[in-house]
Design an enzyme around this catalytic site. Structure first.
Site, mmCIF file in Angstrom:
data_model
loop_
_atom_site.group_PDB
_atom_site.id
_atom_site.type_symbol
_atom_site.label_atom_id
_atom_site.label_comp_id
_atom_site.label_asym_id
_atom_site.label_seq_id
_atom_site.Cartn_x
_atom_site.Cartn_y
_atom_site.Cartn_z
ATOM 1 N N SER A 24 40.172 38.536 44.922
ATOM 2 C CA SER A 24 39.128 39.096 43.915
ATOM 3 C C SER A 24 38.472 37.778 43.094
ATOM 4 O O SER A 24 39.185 36.916 42.777
ATOM 5 C CB SER A 24 39.535 39.866 43.003
ATOM 6 O OG SER A 24 38.747 40.764 42.451
ATOM 7 N N PRO A 25 37.310 37.710 42.713
ATOM 8 C CA PRO A 25 36.929 36.478 41.834
ATOM 9 C C PRO A 25 37.628 36.293 40.715
ATOM 10 O O PRO A 25 37.844 37.391 39.916
ATOM 11 C CB PRO A 25 35.399 37.037 41.798
ATOM 12 C CG PRO A 25 35.300 38.327 41.656
ATOM 13 C CD PRO A 25 36.290 38.734 42.694
ATOM 14 N N CYS A 27 37.669 33.532 37.244
ATOM 15 C CA CYS A 27 37.279 32.500 36.503
ATOM 16 C C CYS A 27 38.425 31.485 36.341
ATOM 17 O O CYS A 27 39.455 31.876 35.943
ATOM 18 C CB CYS A 27 36.803 32.856 35.421
ATOM 19 S SG CYS A 27 34.992 33.615 35.214
ATOM 20 N N ALA A 59 33.055 33.721 39.180
ATOM 21 C CA ALA A 59 31.811 34.151 38.908
ATOM 22 C C ALA A 59 31.139 32.695 38.580
ATOM 23 O O ALA A 59 31.682 31.803 37.976
ATOM 24 C CB ALA A 59 31.661 34.979 37.254
ATOM 25 N N GLN A 101 30.468 34.501 44.096
ATOM 26 C CA GLN A 101 29.976 35.416 43.257
ATOM 27 C C GLN A 101 28.883 35.150 42.349
ATOM 28 O O GLN A 101 29.056 33.886 41.323
ATOM 29 C CB GLN A 101 31.119 36.057 42.384
ATOM 30 C CG GLN A 101 30.696 37.368 41.700
ATOM 31 C CD GLN A 101 31.886 37.961 40.635
ATOM 32 O OE1 GLN A 101 32.587 36.948 40.072
ATOM 33 N NE2 GLN A 101 31.974 39.284 40.667
ATOM 34 N N TYR A 183 28.427 42.207 31.937
ATOM 35 C CA TYR A 183 27.554 41.007 32.199
ATOM 36 C C TYR A 183 25.945 41.604 32.372
ATOM 37 O O TYR A 183 25.751 42.716 32.596
ATOM 38 C CB TYR A 183 27.969 40.076 33.125
ATOM 39 C CG TYR A 183 29.310 39.376 32.618
ATOM 40 C CD1 TYR A 183 29.508 38.753 31.604
ATOM 41 C CD2 TYR A 183 30.707 39.596 33.673
ATOM 42 C CE1 TYR A 183 30.999 38.326 30.894
ATOM 43 C CE2 TYR A 183 31.804 39.189 33.098
ATOM 44 C CZ TYR A 183 31.866 38.544 31.708
ATOM 45 O OH TYR A 183 33.115 38.097 31.257
ATOM 46 N N ARG A 231 29.129 43.887 42.995
ATOM 47 C CA ARG A 231 30.282 44.405 42.234
ATOM 48 C C ARG A 231 29.616 45.165 40.991
ATOM 49 O O ARG A 231 28.766 44.521 40.375
ATOM 50 C CB ARG A 231 31.011 43.181 41.577
ATOM 51 C CG ARG A 231 32.359 43.644 40.773
ATOM 52 C CD ARG A 231 33.402 42.658 40.624
ATOM 53 N NE ARG A 231 34.274 42.865 41.472
ATOM 54 C CZ ARG A 231 35.712 42.376 41.142
ATOM 55 N NH1 ARG A 231 35.964 41.671 39.972
ATOM 56 N NH2 ARG A 231 36.868 42.624 42.031
ATOM 57 N N LEU A 302 44.950 46.665 39.781
ATOM 58 C CA LEU A 302 46.435 46.958 39.898
ATOM 59 C C LEU A 302 46.909 47.560 41.131
ATOM 60 O O LEU A 302 47.770 48.456 41.456
ATOM 61 C CB LEU A 302 46.686 47.945 38.769
ATOM 62 C CG LEU A 302 46.691 47.296 37.529
ATOM 63 C CD1 LEU A 302 47.212 48.305 36.443
ATOM 64 C CD2 LEU A 302 47.759 45.953 37.358
ATOM 65 N N ARG A 325 45.603 39.409 40.103
ATOM 66 C CA ARG A 325 46.694 38.969 39.638
ATOM 67 C C ARG A 325 47.738 38.791 40.455
ATOM 68 O O ARG A 325 48.258 37.814 40.495
ATOM 69 C CB ARG A 325 46.964 39.601 38.110
ATOM 70 C CG ARG A 325 45.966 39.419 37.016
ATOM 71 C CD ARG A 325 46.091 40.374 35.986
ATOM 72 N NE ARG A 325 45.552 41.856 36.516
ATOM 73 C CZ ARG A 325 45.403 42.698 35.821
ATOM 74 N NH1 ARG A 325 45.918 42.718 34.640
ATOM 75 N NH2 ARG A 325 45.001 43.794 36.358
HETATM 76 C C1 FMN Z 1 41.877 35.024 35.553
HETATM 77 C C2 FMN Z 1 40.954 35.927 35.824
HETATM 78 C C3 FMN Z 1 39.629 35.665 35.938
HETATM 79 C C4 FMN Z 1 38.901 36.665 36.322
HETATM 80 N N1 FMN Z 1 37.461 36.271 36.647
HETATM 81 C C5 FMN Z 1 36.685 37.191 37.146
HETATM 82 C C6 FMN Z 1 35.610 36.732 37.610
HETATM 83 O O1 FMN Z 1 35.135 35.649 37.703
HETATM 84 N N2 FMN Z 1 34.667 37.837 38.352
HETATM 85 C C7 FMN Z 1 35.144 39.144 38.262
HETATM 86 O O2 FMN Z 1 34.181 40.093 38.624
HETATM 87 N N3 FMN Z 1 36.221 39.524 37.810
HETATM 88 C C8 FMN Z 1 37.064 38.597 37.418
HETATM 89 N N4 FMN Z 1 38.298 38.839 37.046
HETATM 90 C C9 FMN Z 1 38.670 40.349 37.356
HETATM 91 C C10 FMN Z 1 39.174 40.380 38.567
HETATM 92 O O3 FMN Z 1 38.453 40.158 39.545
HETATM 93 C C11 FMN Z 1 39.895 41.910 38.945
HETATM 94 O O4 FMN Z 1 38.907 42.876 38.959
HETATM 95 C C12 FMN Z 1 40.860 42.393 37.698
HETATM 96 O O5 FMN Z 1 41.742 41.243 37.367
HETATM 97 C C13 FMN Z 1 41.963 43.667 38.205
HETATM 98 O O6 FMN Z 1 42.503 43.222 39.571
HETATM 99 P P1 FMN Z 1 43.877 43.038 39.646
HETATM 100 O O7 FMN Z 1 44.620 44.039 38.925
HETATM 101 O O8 FMN Z 1 44.487 42.649 40.986
HETATM 102 O O9 FMN Z 1 44.009 41.641 38.677
HETATM 103 C C14 FMN Z 1 39.171 37.962 36.637
HETATM 104 C C15 FMN Z 1 40.603 38.281 36.563
HETATM 105 C C16 FMN Z 1 41.570 37.505 36.109
HETATM 106 C C17 FMN Z 1 42.928 37.673 35.939
#
Ligand code: FMN
Length: 361
Positions: A24-25, A27, A59, A101, A183, A231, A302, A325
């Site tokens: 997943s993307p 930052c 992103a 992204q 956004y 997305r 999650l 994560r």
């Molecule tokens: C460090 C970090 C940076 C993130 N940056 C982006 C991003 O650049 N673009 C985006 O769409 N979501 C971003 N997210 C959201 C994640 O892509 C994801 O949708 C969210 O963490 C839920 O998934 P997870 O439970 O597997 O962490 C970010 C999440 C984290 C933890």
């Protein structure tokens, strides 16, 4: 060996992903002037080595003003495209697909990276003025945006198109339009951020207009044999806001424009969202959009366990899972998941001697 849907290939146009696990993307807040660095090569490269089928880069601003923070990645100039190229080359060499992204942060632009501060970065300290659908701030800690003119909207579509062209040059195989998390494009979709009275605000049709213009322009600029994702946040988690029913309508319209997959997230648009967290909490949104719009989806949020991920795709709630994560904690999550599910997946040749048997040569 066990049959696994999670580890079965996913064909999107002419691109075949080796499995249905996406990075997943995320930052990294580690760029100067939007140019990715050695950090990105090692971070993203490790996750490709770890066995993900698709590695989505963070992103990346389609313009300098579109960045969330001054340290965000960008894809608005040649120097950035050139710096992404070795990263996409390495990801592909590991058998994974590199995805970009494309993002504009709208009224949530010019904010501090998480470990540098909170809220708006002031102008004069590396910040910049921000814009959105309406002159409504996300919160009092964020910049007050100016309402975008029609010329701003048209210029922004062009920025997405140029960023798409640069992404192709940089070697990406997928582009994803970021229309989630409060956004710019999500702001246009939601009546909680968009109070315009022209053809870009008001009715659902009008609120979808600009995001769909971007989808159409990106699709047109991207080769027909490669997929485009979008997305979205399926809900604002707030009464009177964007919701799942509107998301299904949007997904139908996106599909008609040639969008191949909806990456289904949620929230991020209003400060007082009433989010209900739990394992796989956004999976039902993916399921509703997949069924309601008859389009491929990726579920995110999650998803941490191999059996859970297998069930999400095996039960038809999504065509893939996106992990953030869990993949920060363990870049080899896909390889470990394969072992847990009893699926035979080749480790990289260089790591084959990591097995516990005698040290063969
Ligand atoms: C460090 C970090 C940076 C993130 N940056 C982006 C991003 O650049 N673009 C985006 O769409 N979501 C971003 N997210 C959201 C994640 O892509 C994801 O949708 C969210 O963490 C839920 O998934 P997870 O439970 O597997 O962490 C970010 C999440 C984290 C933890």
């Amino acid at each position: 060996m066990t049959a696994s849907v999670l580890f079965s290939p996913l064909k999107l146009r002419d691109l075949t992903l080796k499995n249905r696990i996406f990075v997943s993307p995320m930052c990294q807040y580690s760029c100067a002037d939007g140019v990715p660095t050695d950090w990105h090569l090692v971070h993203l490269g490790s996750r490709a080595v770890g066995g993900a089928g698709l590695v989505m880069c963070e992103a990346s601003g389609v313009s300098p003003e579109g960045r969330i923070s001054p340290q965000d990645a960008g894809i608005w100039n040649q120097a950035q495209a050139d710096a992404w190229a070795p990263i996409t080359r390495f990801i592909k060499a590991q058998g994974a697909a590199p995805a970009m992204q494309l993002a504009h942060a709208g009224r949530k632009a010019s904010t501090f990276a998480p470990w540098r501060g909170q809220g708006a970065v002031p102008e004069g300290c590396g910040g910049w003025p921000v814009m959105g659908p309406s002159a409504v701030a996300f919160s009092e800690k964020y910049h007050h945006p100016r309402e975008m003119s029609r010329a701003d909207i048209a210029a922004c579509v062009e920025d997405f198109v140029f960023a798409t062209e640069l992404s192709l040059q940089a070697g990406f195989e997928v582009v994803e339009v970021h229309a989630a998390h409060g956004y710019l494009l999500h702001e246009f979709l939601s009546p909680l951020a968009n109070i315009r009275t022209d053809e870009y605000g008001g009715s659902l049709e009008n609120r979808m207009r600009f995001p769909l213009e971007v989808c159409a322009a990106v699709r047109k600029a991207w080769p027909g044999h490669l997929p485009v994702f979008v997305r979205i946040s399926a809900t604002d988690w707030k009464a009177g806001g964007w919701d799942v029913a509107q998301s299904v309508e949007f997904a139908k319209r996106a599909k008609a424009l040639g969008i191949d997959l909806i990456d289904v997230s949620s929230g991020g648009n209003v400060i007082d969202q009433e989010i209900v967290l739990g394992p796989g909490y956004q999976v039902p949104f993916s399921s509703a959009i997949r069924e309601g719009a008859n389009i491929r989806t990726s579920a995110v949020g999650l998803i941490t366990d191999a059996v859970q991920a297998e069930q999400v795709v095996a039960h038809g709630h999504a065509d893939s899972v996106s992990l953030a994560r869990a993949l920060l904690r363990d870049p080899y999550w896909p390889l470990h998941a394969a072992a847990r599910l009893g699926v035979e997946v080749a480790w990289p040749d260089q790591y084959k001697r990591a097995g516990v048997g005698p040290l063969g040569r």
